[in-house]
Design an enzyme around this catalytic site. Structure first.
Site, short mmCIF file in Angstrom:
data_model
loop_
_atom_site.label_atom_id
_atom_site.label_comp_id
_atom_site.label_asym_id
_atom_site.label_seq_id
_atom_site.Cartn_x
_atom_site.Cartn_y
_atom_site.Cartn_z
N LYS A 28 0.96 -0.82 0.25
CA LYS A 28 0.12 0.70 0.05
C LYS A 28 0.67 1.22 0.02
O LYS A 28 0.54 1.94 -0.92
CB LYS A 28 -0.75 0.01 1.02
CG LYS A 28 -1.77 1.20 1.16
CD LYS A 28 -3.02 0.69 2.37
CE LYS A 28 -3.34 -0.61 2.29
NZ LYS A 28 -3.84 -0.90 4.22
N ARG A 98 -3.22 3.22 8.54
CA ARG A 98 -3.01 2.25 7.91
C ARG A 98 -2.27 1.49 7.27
O ARG A 98 -1.25 1.38 7.54
CB ARG A 98 -3.71 2.64 5.97
CG ARG A 98 -4.65 3.87 6.06
CD ARG A 98 -4.44 4.23 4.92
NE ARG A 98 -5.64 3.51 4.03
CZ ARG A 98 -5.04 3.63 2.79
NH1 ARG A 98 -4.80 4.43 1.29
NH2 ARG A 98 -6.09 3.08 1.96
N GLY A 107 -8.42 -6.67 4.04
CA GLY A 107 -9.01 -7.01 5.50
C GLY A 107 -8.49 -7.70 7.50
O GLY A 107 -9.04 -7.81 7.64
N MET A 109 -6.03 -6.55 8.62
CA MET A 109 -4.81 -6.11 9.78
C MET A 109 -6.01 -4.49 9.97
O MET A 109 -6.73 -4.45 9.21
CB MET A 109 -3.46 -5.93 9.19
CG MET A 109 -2.51 -6.33 9.19
SD MET A 109 -1.22 -6.76 9.31
CE MET A 109 -1.26 -5.93 7.25
N ARG A 342 -3.62 -2.11 -6.00
CA ARG A 342 -2.32 -2.96 -6.84
C ARG A 342 -3.22 -4.04 -7.33
O ARG A 342 -3.95 -4.03 -7.84
CB ARG A 342 -2.89 -3.60 -5.03
CG ARG A 342 -4.38 -3.99 -4.84
CD ARG A 342 -4.89 -4.34 -3.27
NE ARG A 342 -6.22 -4.98 -3.36
CZ ARG A 342 -6.62 -4.42 -1.20
NH1 ARG A 342 -5.93 -4.60 -0.29
NH2 ARG A 342 -8.09 -4.50 -1.87
N HIS A 460 -4.70 -44.11 0.33
CA HIS A 460 -5.37 -45.21 -1.14
C HIS A 460 -6.74 -43.64 -2.04
O HIS A 460 -6.34 -43.50 -3.03
CB HIS A 460 -6.14 -45.62 -0.99
CG HIS A 460 -6.86 -47.00 -1.87
ND1 HIS A 460 -8.05 -46.41 -2.25
CD2 HIS A 460 -6.43 -47.69 -2.83
CE1 HIS A 460 -8.72 -47.05 -3.45
NE2 HIS A 460 -7.08 -48.45 -4.01
N ARG A 574 1.55 -48.34 -14.95
CA ARG A 574 2.03 -49.24 -13.37
C ARG A 574 0.30 -51.07 -14.00
O ARG A 574 -0.30 -50.52 -14.53
CB ARG A 574 0.45 -49.15 -12.41
CG ARG A 574 1.38 -48.17 -11.71
CD ARG A 574 0.48 -47.76 -10.52
NE ARG A 574 1.06 -46.48 -9.30
CZ ARG A 574 0.24 -45.16 -9.54
NH1 ARG A 574 -0.56 -44.83 -10.99
NH2 ARG A 574 0.89 -44.45 -8.77
N ARG A 630 6.11 -50.17 -15.83
CA ARG A 630 6.22 -50.78 -14.77
C ARG A 630 5.89 -52.78 -14.61
O ARG A 630 5.45 -52.18 -14.64
CB ARG A 630 6.30 -50.35 -13.81
CG ARG A 630 7.01 -50.30 -12.20
CD ARG A 630 6.33 -49.60 -10.82
NE ARG A 630 4.91 -50.04 -10.80
CZ ARG A 630 5.23 -49.40 -9.76
NH1 ARG A 630 5.38 -48.28 -9.19
NH2 ARG A 630 4.00 -49.45 -9.23
N SER A 776 14.48 -43.85 -12.91
CA SER A 776 12.70 -43.09 -13.13
C SER A 776 12.10 -43.28 -11.49
O SER A 776 12.92 -43.91 -10.78
CB SER A 776 11.50 -43.31 -13.79
OG SER A 776 10.49 -42.95 -13.84
N GLY A 778 11.15 -43.10 -8.36
CA GLY A 778 9.35 -43.22 -7.06
C GLY A 778 9.89 -42.81 -5.78
O GLY A 778 10.36 -43.28 -4.87
N THR A 779 9.30 -41.10 -6.30
CA THR A 779 9.04 -40.55 -5.18
C THR A 779 8.26 -41.31 -3.51
O THR A 779 9.15 -40.15 -2.81
CB THR A 779 9.42 -38.89 -5.14
OG1 THR A 779 8.29 -39.02 -5.94
CG2 THR A 779 10.41 -38.66 -6.22
N ASN A 780 7.74 -41.71 -4.02
CA ASN A 780 6.46 -41.85 -3.08
C ASN A 780 7.41 -43.09 -2.29
O ASN A 780 7.04 -42.77 -0.97
CB ASN A 780 5.16 -42.90 -3.64
CG ASN A 780 4.15 -41.65 -4.13
OD1 ASN A 780 4.25 -40.80 -3.92
ND2 ASN A 780 3.15 -41.91 -4.40
N ASP A 781 8.19 -43.95 -2.90
CA ASP A 781 8.70 -45.36 -2.15
C ASP A 781 9.64 -44.36 -1.33
O ASP A 781 10.41 -44.74 -0.46
CB ASP A 781 9.14 -46.23 -2.92
CG ASP A 781 8.02 -47.63 -3.00
OD1 ASP A 781 7.58 -47.71 -1.27
OD2 ASP A 781 8.12 -47.81 -3.67
N CYS A 843 8.52 -40.03 -11.29
CA CYS A 843 6.73 -40.57 -11.22
C CYS A 843 5.97 -40.66 -10.10
O CYS A 843 5.05 -41.66 -10.52
CB CYS A 843 6.95 -42.38 -12.20
SG CYS A 843 7.61 -43.44 -11.56
N TYR A 863 12.02 -35.39 -16.86
CA TYR A 863 10.73 -35.05 -17.36
C TYR A 863 10.03 -35.64 -15.93
O TYR A 863 10.29 -35.88 -15.22
CB TYR A 863 9.96 -35.98 -18.59
CG TYR A 863 10.48 -37.56 -17.75
CD1 TYR A 863 8.72 -38.06 -17.26
CD2 TYR A 863 10.94 -38.44 -18.27
CE1 TYR A 863 9.15 -39.64 -16.82
CE2 TYR A 863 10.91 -39.28 -18.30
CZ TYR A 863 10.53 -40.31 -17.62
OH TYR A 863 10.99 -41.45 -17.35
#
Ligand code: ADP
Ligand code: MG
Ligand code: MG
Length: 990
Positions: A28, A98, A107, A109, A342, A460, A574, A630, A776, A778-781, A843, A863
């Protein structure tokens, strides 16, 4: 020590700040200074920096030295410019105090108006203006606001007094009260203050000023503001600035007024002046909704000169800031003043439309346009949502995790089976369960949405719902499912068949059927996403060209939809889903209980043609784009029949007694299936399983070749921990491929790669790379195993971890850049030290998370692959990553040994628009560590090769897209999703 400047003046050519100083002056304050610089009429004032707020809190709510003096010097300056003095009994200066941080928090503050009023000033003001009523009204407003905000007098008490005054005069509006009534009311107000605070309303203007400044700084830490920052992931701000500004009065009479307007329509993005105003009113009246404001267009008739001036200013400001502006203005006796400008907050559709239009208008570059649209904006566009008007009025009865975006209404059902039965009857259902499991997939497919009482963002229900694009609220603690008949939601009991509505974008649950509105997918969205593709395709990091978006899809329809959304290939297909298909499951179960290799092969033979058919369908749908398949991954345990019916069915199929199966079934049970007999371990013990799958892949490829269909297959081996597994398994697969291709007399190049999803594999990736054609992640595991957090069980402690700041973000939602990310970087470096152009993708669920995508780009991945509905979002986030990292040194695939990092660059990068500052883009900066931006999601075409075909985009309102139904009318269990939940979890038994 050089004295630090803490207060910045603006007005009448004495401006000390500008728009670039948002960090110091707040949005502001910075823009008030900028407008003053531009010669736009702004009431003069000064801004106390955000640094003072930070110091104030660091210093146990005491100001740093010298502030008082600096403020008072600036006040003097202001009095000189205005030729009025604060508290002057003849001609008082009145100011507003202000708030305003670097990031706008509308709104949240406090702001105080009409400061400087007291028993003497009110008379001076009346005399000077000749408007007694106005003066008393200003005074009573001031007491009310100051009393409430600064002194903490209960707001209600003032309201009651005001209502009583109106009643006694028999008028409805404040404007009906005359000067004498208001004077009396001021007396009442003062009594209220004295009574509730045991002290008088302060008459000393300087005391008032400091009271107000304290209150504004104090409001930085009020609950509302803290919550707002939390919800919007606003971090690392110093604090709020405080602007003290000369008052102008929109409530001076019929030639005065106040309003708020946008330079373009903030909900559609159309280039139309949009806004509201009220004549004879002060700012807060518009917001309070006491009187209904007029549309800004009406001002053109009411006061053409002011309207023209306002239009000129909004055009000028929009050009100047090169973005849609949100303006506050006040007209005092026919003179226009701007009080705020703004960049306007906008709906998703407006964000895209503004971005595309502004490029066409030459206002901004494509790069800026790409950074202007947030993943959250895109998300809004791609899912039905609750009608915003209705949502405002509705009350959320409980809240869970916003697990899969979009809104859904339906009749409650408590089991997947019921869901299907009701659906058959043509009912819209909403599945409410404690949690879901692979058996529930059929019911999930036909449900409008899914609500669970347990489970996290990668439960799940959440994973599958996101994959299907079905709205889901997961882990709602306020839901207790009681058997199959009732559930307590919030504090009310619901029966089967009762309507509820969920908002998967916020996690809110509502009673009843709220109206939903259709997502708006326009030509502009297409154009916009194509620009994103252009930017990604041009990215170069070392030997890695482009940054692709693939999808995780197991079914031809999913694959098809993902292409319509712009996916460039399948990063994860899968195959276990194929085994859960009823027809195949019985054979597979027969296989796992078989005693000999011969018997196993016998059973697998029956599965082979069915798998082959599945693969062929996918290859065909892919039209030559890469498909990464896979091989079987989940624990054998998950296929073991558990219920009596399942065992009986299997026994009947095998023509043996159920009892004879029991010992074998018992032997197959595992204490920790996710760490047990799964992935390539299955192939080390039973090579015939992968052999069968590879054969099915090979046969399907042969069929493609015969039908002259392009095919591009990559085979991926999961859960590898050592190079020796690959050394053993890869030749097996190659042998099968050679045999089948040899027999058919065709040649199909097939790459064989591996997943990196166990920490050991990441650590040993230089060795593994020798045997792998690609990696590749497997970032979950990998997350699960790096943290040692079971992703199915995190809800019992993760929320507390986040709340207590033990972790910043849910590592299953946004990649843990330090830990898991470190392994990712290591594996990339090591892998590419062996094969410099090794193709590496990811993946896991993180492939659809914007902040993670930025990390993956920087890490040098080729990728990311995400669920079909997140593809459009990933296209955007990927492009933003490219732009935000342009010019930075990125180790884009350089070997650790030769290790010279190369700068990432965008070839032939889009030029800035004429006059646009290079990289003037500040909006969607993915600060390396901002947690998951909004929700992602998806729904938009922009196919790569074949001219884009429109997707079966989500139909209006509540209608389910046909695409969501299972392929044909297959049996319920047709699509088993990522089977994850081990059926039995033994306690860590001794
Ligand atoms: P917020 O950040 O909540 O919008 P503002 O500081 O913008 O708070 O002020 C709230 C209202 O008071 C706005 O309508 C604004 O236009 C009005 N206002 C603030 N300062 C002044 C002033 N000096 N003169 C007239 N109206 C003002
Ligand atoms: Mg404002
Ligand atoms: Mg895995």
């Amino acid at each position: 020590m050089a004295k630090q400047k803490n207060v910045y003046f603006f007005g009448e050519g004495k401006t000390e700040g500008d728009a670039r100083m948002k960090d110091v002056l707040g949005g502001k304050g910075a823009n008030l200074a900028e407008m003053t610089n531009l010669g736009i009429p702004v009431p003069p004032g000064f801004t106390i920096s955000t640094g003072v707020c930070a110091a104030y809190y660091q210093n146990k709510e005491h100001y740093p030295q010298g502030i008082k003096e600096e403020v008072e010097i600036n006040l003097k300056k202001l009095e000189q410019v205005m030729k009025k003095r604060l508290g002057d009994p003849d001609d008082p200066l009145l100011v507003s105090v202000r708030s305003g941080a670097a990031v706008s928090m509308p709104g949240m503050m406090d702001t105080i108006l009409n400061l400087g009023m007291n028993d003497r000033a009110v008379k001076g003001l009346a005399g000077k203006t000749g408007n007694l009523r106005f003066a008393w009204d200003a005074y009573r407003r001031f007491i009310q606001m100051y009393g409430d905000v600064v002194m903490g007098v209960e707001h209600e008490l003032f309201e009651e007094a005001l209502t009583a005054a109106k009643k006694s005069k028999n008028v409805e509006l404040d404007t009906g009260l005359a000067a004498a009534d208001l004077e009396k009311l001021v007396g009442e107000y003062k009594k209220i203050v004295r009574k509730s605070k045991s002290k008088d309303f302060p008459q000393d203007p300087l005391e008032q000023l400091w009271g107000a400044i304290n209150a504004v700084f104090g409001s930085w830490m009020n609950e509302r503001a803290i919550k707002y920052r939390q919800l919007n992931d606003i971090r690392n701000l110093k604090g709020t600035a405080v602007t003290v500004q000369t008052m102008v009065f929109g409530n001076f009479g019929e030639d005065s007024g106040t309003g708020v307007c946008f330079s373009r329509d903030p909900s559609t993005g159309k280039n139309e002046f949009y806004g509201e105003y009220l004549m004879n009113a002060q700012g807060e009246d518009v917001v309070a909704g006491i009187r209904t404001p007029e549309q800004i267009s009406a001002l053109e008739k009411e006061d053409p000169a002011i309207y023209k001036q306002l239009v000129g200013i909004k055009n000028r400001l929009e050009k100047h800031f090169r973005d849609m502006q949100d303006l506050e203005f006040t007209v005092q006796q026919g003179k226009l003043f701007l009080l705020q400008t703004r960049n306007g907050k906008r709906a998703g559709s407006a964000a895209v439309k503004c971005a595309v239009d502004m490029v066409a208008e030459g206002l901004i570059s494509k790069e800026t346009a790409i950074l202007r649209v947030t993943p959250g904006h895109l998300d809004q566009l791609l899912h039905p949502m609750i009608d915003p008007g209705a949502q405002k009025l509705a009350k959320s009865i409980t809240k869970g995790l916003n697990a899969s975006p979009g809104a859904a209404s339906g009749k409650i059902v408590f089991s997947a089976k019921e869901a299907e039965i009701w659906h058959e009857r043509g009912e819209k259902v909403l599945l409410v369960r404690k949690e879901t499991s692979p058996e529930d997939i059929g019911g999930m497919v036909v449900s409008q949405g899914v609500l669970t009482s347990t489970g996290g963002m990668t439960s799940h229900a959440a994973v599958v719902a996101r994959g299907m694009g079905t709205p889901c609220v997961a882990g709602a603690k306020g839901v207790t499912v009681q058997g199959n008949t009732t559930a307590i939601i919030g504090d009310k009991t619901f029966k089967e068949g009762d309507w509820i509505t969920i908002d998967g974008s916020t996690g809110d649950v509502y009673e009843g059927q709220l109206p939903l509105v259709a997502p708006n997918i326009s030509k502009d969205v297409n154009t916009f996403l194509k620009w994103c593709d252009e930017v990604r395709n041009k990215a170069i990091r070392g030997k890695i060209k482009g940054f692709d978006i693939r999808t995780n899809a197991d079914q031809p329809e999913d694959a098809k939809r993902a292409f319509d959304f712009g996916a460039q290939g399948i990063g994860l297909c899968r195959t276990e889903h194929m085994f859960f298909d009823k027809e195949k499951l019985i054979h597979f179960r027969s296989m796992i209980v078989a005693e000999t290799e011969e018997e196993r092969k016998e059973q697998l033979k029956k599965i082979l043609p069915l798998q082959q058919k599945d693969f062929f369908g996918i290859f065909k749908a892919m039209e030559g784009r890469p498909v990464t398949i896979r091989l079987l991954d989940p624990p054998l345990h998950e296929f073991v029949p558990h219920t009596k019916e399942e065992i009986d069915e299997l026994a009947a199929h095998l023509n043996v007694s159920s009892d004879s199966l029991l010992p074998k079934i018992e032997r197959l049970a595992e204490a920790n299936p996710m760490l047990g007999h799964r992935g390539c371990r299955l192939a080390v013990t039973y090579p015939e399983i992968y052999d069968m799958q590879v054969e099915a892949i090979a046969q399907a490829s042969v069929e493609c070749v015969k039908q002259k269909l392009p095919v591009n297959v990559e085979i991926m081996i999961p859960i590898v921990v050592t190079a020796r597994e690959l050394k053993l398994l890869k030749p097996n697969a190659e042998k099968v491929l050679e045999k089948i291709f040899g027999e058919a007399g065709v040649k199909v190049p097939v790459k064989i790669g591996t997943m990196i999803e166990v920490p050991r594999a990441a650590l040993r990736s230089a060795h593994i790379a020798k045997y792998a054609d690609f990696f590749s992640f497997g970032t979950n595991d990998l997350t699960q195993m790096t943290f040692g957090f079971s992703r199915d069980d995190v809800t019992s402690f993760l929320p507390t971890y986040l709340q207590k700041n033990v972790l910043d973000v849910d590592p299953f939602k946004s990649i843990d850049q330090d830990g898991v990310g470190g392994l990712v970087e290591l594996a990339i470096r090591e892998g590419r030290s062996v094969k410099p152009d090794l193709k590496i993708g990811i993946c896991g669920e993180h492939g659809g998370d914007p902040v993670s995508i930025d990390f993956f780009f920087r890490a040098g991945l080729s990728y990311v692959s995400c669920s079909p509905f997140r593809v459009p979002l990933a296209r955007l986030a990927g492009a933003q990553a490219v732009i935000n990292n342009a010019g930075k040194n990125i180790k884009g695939g350089e070997s650790a040994k030769t290790g010279k990092p190369t700068a990432a660059k965008v070839i032939g990068s889009n030029k800035p628009a004429k006059g646009e500052k290079k990289m003037a883009v500040t909006s969607a900066k993915p600060a390396a560590k901002k947690p998951a931006a909004k929700k992602p999601a998806a729904k938009k075409p922009a196919a790569k090769k074949p001219a884009a075909k429109k997707p079966a985009a989500k139909k209006p309102a509540a209608k389910k897209p046909a695409a969501k139904k299972p392929a044909a009318k297959k049996p319920a269990a047709a699509k088993k999703p990522a089977a994850k939940k081990p059926a039995a979890k033994k306690p860590a038994a001794k």
